[in-house]
Design an enzyme around this catalytic site. Structure first.
Site: not given
Length: 302
Positions: A57, A282
């Site tokens: 990811s 993230h």
């Protein structure tokens, strides 16, 4: 993350948001678009795109507009896309997928074929970002967040993971090393003419070790612990790159000062409740752009 929703106020929102991060990193995420799946499946040992991006990811960039790749959650401005543009690669395939572990290089994630299937003898550049899910990144963040409310000024997460005198996370990193080495070996085998860049992880926690509880629900003493754990992961990856004679892209140093605790405008890695489009913990679009600069530099270093 079952208990997260039971907490009130800011704590509860922060903890609940972490469910998304855990979902993105904990297991096999599924379907790519039909076109992506067909493109990967069609790759043969003698074929392959000129540039192929493999990864998890942090490579695919979930939540960063515009999203493609179904449940793999790839962004049109993730570091592979930006690297391909910078290096003028028109023959480019991004098969990164949220939730990927090293095992997913050889096995399908839902409808997303094994990532290594995209490689071939015509492949000239391979970038690989992997390893975080092998040590349980999503579960670690979720656990540390839940424990933070029990002792915000302490280090409950470090206490848990070092119980009995052994640092479990350090052991997990050591255990992931041979898995990363195996992936790199197979990349060389499938794409013998390719330049290979192993990509590290960006700076998630503040470098000075000072957190920002409760906005980011990590206890004071656990911020430097998690920072140091990520540094150990990157050191392992850099070592495996050296052993495999491939380039290492350091994305940690270029992202220093843009961690989860920075103001919205200066933040490149989002926290528990993203304020810029991205998944919790993230990189956002700015973070992916910084990673792309590092990856492009490493790829040109040959």
């Amino acid at each position: 993350m079952a208990h997260a929703h039971g907490r009130g106020g800011r704590y509860g929102k922060g903890l609940a948001a972490l469910g998304a991060a855990a979902a993105l990193t904990a297991g096999a995420c599924g379907a790519a678009t039909a076109a992506d799946a067909e493109g990967s499946a069609a790759a043969t040992p003698t074929g392959g795109q000129r540039y192929v991006a493999l990864g998890d990811s942090y490579t695919s960039a979930p939540g960063v507009p515009e999203q493609t790749g179904g449940d793999c959650a790839r962004s049109s401005v993730n570091y592979p896309a930006l690297t391909a543009k910078a290096l003028h690669h028109t023959s480019f395939k991004d098969v990164s997928c949220s939730g990927a572990k090293t095992d997913d290089m050889w096995r399908a994630q839902g409808d997303n074929p094994p990532q290594l299937n995209a490689l071939g003898r015509n492949t000239r550049l391979v970038t690989l970002g992997i390893g975080g899910n092998d040590i349980g990144f999503g579960d670690i963040i979720g656990t540390c967040a839940q424990l933070s409310v029990t002792d915000p000024a302490g280090a409950p997460c470090r206490t848990k993971y070092t119980e009995g005198g052994t640092d479990q996370l350090t052991a997990r990193i050591a255990g992931a090393a041979p898995k990363v080495a195996k992936v790199l070996q197979d990349v060389h085998k499938r794409a013998p003419h390719a330049r290979v860049v192993l990509v590290g992880y960006p700076a998630i926690m503040p470098e000075d070790g000072v957190g920002c509880f409760p906005a980011v629900p990590i206890a004071a003493g656990d911020v430097p612990y998690l920072r140091d754990t990520e540094k150990k992961l990157n050191t392992m990856l850099q070592g495996e790159a050296r052993k495999a004679d491939v380039r290492f892209a350091d994305t940690y140093k270029p992202t220093l000062g843009h961690d989860v605790c920075k103001p919205t405008a200066d933040r490149w890695i989002e926290g528990a409740q993203p304020e810029n489009p991205a998944a919790p913990f993230h990189p956002n679009a700015k973070g992916e752009a910084a990673m792309a600069t590092a990856v492009t530099k490493a790829a040109r270093g040959y």
